[in-house]
Design an enzyme around this catalytic site. Sequence first.
Site, PDB file in Angstrom:
ATOM      1  N   GLN A   1       0.830  -1.199   0.000  1.00 44.84           N
ATOM      2  CA  GLN A   1       0.000   0.000   0.000  1.00 44.84           C
ATOM      3  C   GLN A   1       0.868   1.254   0.000  1.00 44.84           C
ATOM      4  OE1 GLN A   1      -3.148   0.196   2.887  1.00 44.84           O
ATOM      5  NE2 GLN A   1      -3.932   2.071   2.018  1.00 44.84           N
ATOM      6  N   PHE A   2       1.123   1.767  -1.201  1.00 46.73           N
ATOM      7  CA  PHE A   2       1.971   2.955  -1.339  1.00 46.73           C
ATOM      8  C   PHE A   2       1.357   4.178  -0.677  1.00 46.73           C
ATOM      9  CE2 PHE A   2      -0.848   3.542  -4.908  1.00 46.73           C
ATOM     10  CZ  PHE A   2      -0.959   4.912  -5.047  1.00 46.73           C
ATOM     11  N   THR A   3       0.041   4.184  -0.474  1.00 43.20           N
ATOM     12  CA  THR A   3      -0.610   5.363   0.094  1.00 43.20           C
ATOM     13  C   THR A   3      -0.220   5.606   1.549  1.00 43.20           C
ATOM     14  OG1 THR A   3      -2.606   4.139   0.703  1.00 43.20           O
ATOM     15  CG2 THR A   3      -2.573   5.176  -1.482  1.00 43.20           C
TER      16      THR A   3
END
Length: 150
Positions: free
Chosen positions: A78-80
């Site tokens: 999850q890059f967010t």
Amino acid sequence: MRLIVQRVSTATCRVDDRITGTIQKGFMVLIGISDSDTKEIADKMIKKLIGLRIFEDSEGKTNLSLQDVAGSLLLISQFTLYANCRKGNRPSFIGAGKPDMAKELYNYIIDNCKKQVPIVEQGIFGADMKISLVNDGPFTIILDSDEIIG
């Protein structure tokens, strides 16, 4: 590296209506990777993750680790987790690791967790994933390598 660890009684990842990973008792872990992360950092974070004692013992105290309860892992990229919301209302994600490097490190984490935990499930890197879970507690821990490793 940032890990959001949720103690779950069940968790499932779906991509295009297909289940890519599902677990019962264990941790659903969102994994954020930055460009400065390395395999050495990943190793330290894996050790901390697997060693977390957040399952209840017979007296109701959080004294048991994932291995003590034969728990499973569901690992989701999850890059967010590296969203920067300081300016304006639209997050910037420039702090997130470049996709090729982040995918390699995500797979490294999965492979190394599999050496220590019998059931390790996963999402699909970069995919539009739908995660469903029952957070047991609720119990959620944030592990940030900047705070843990220094």
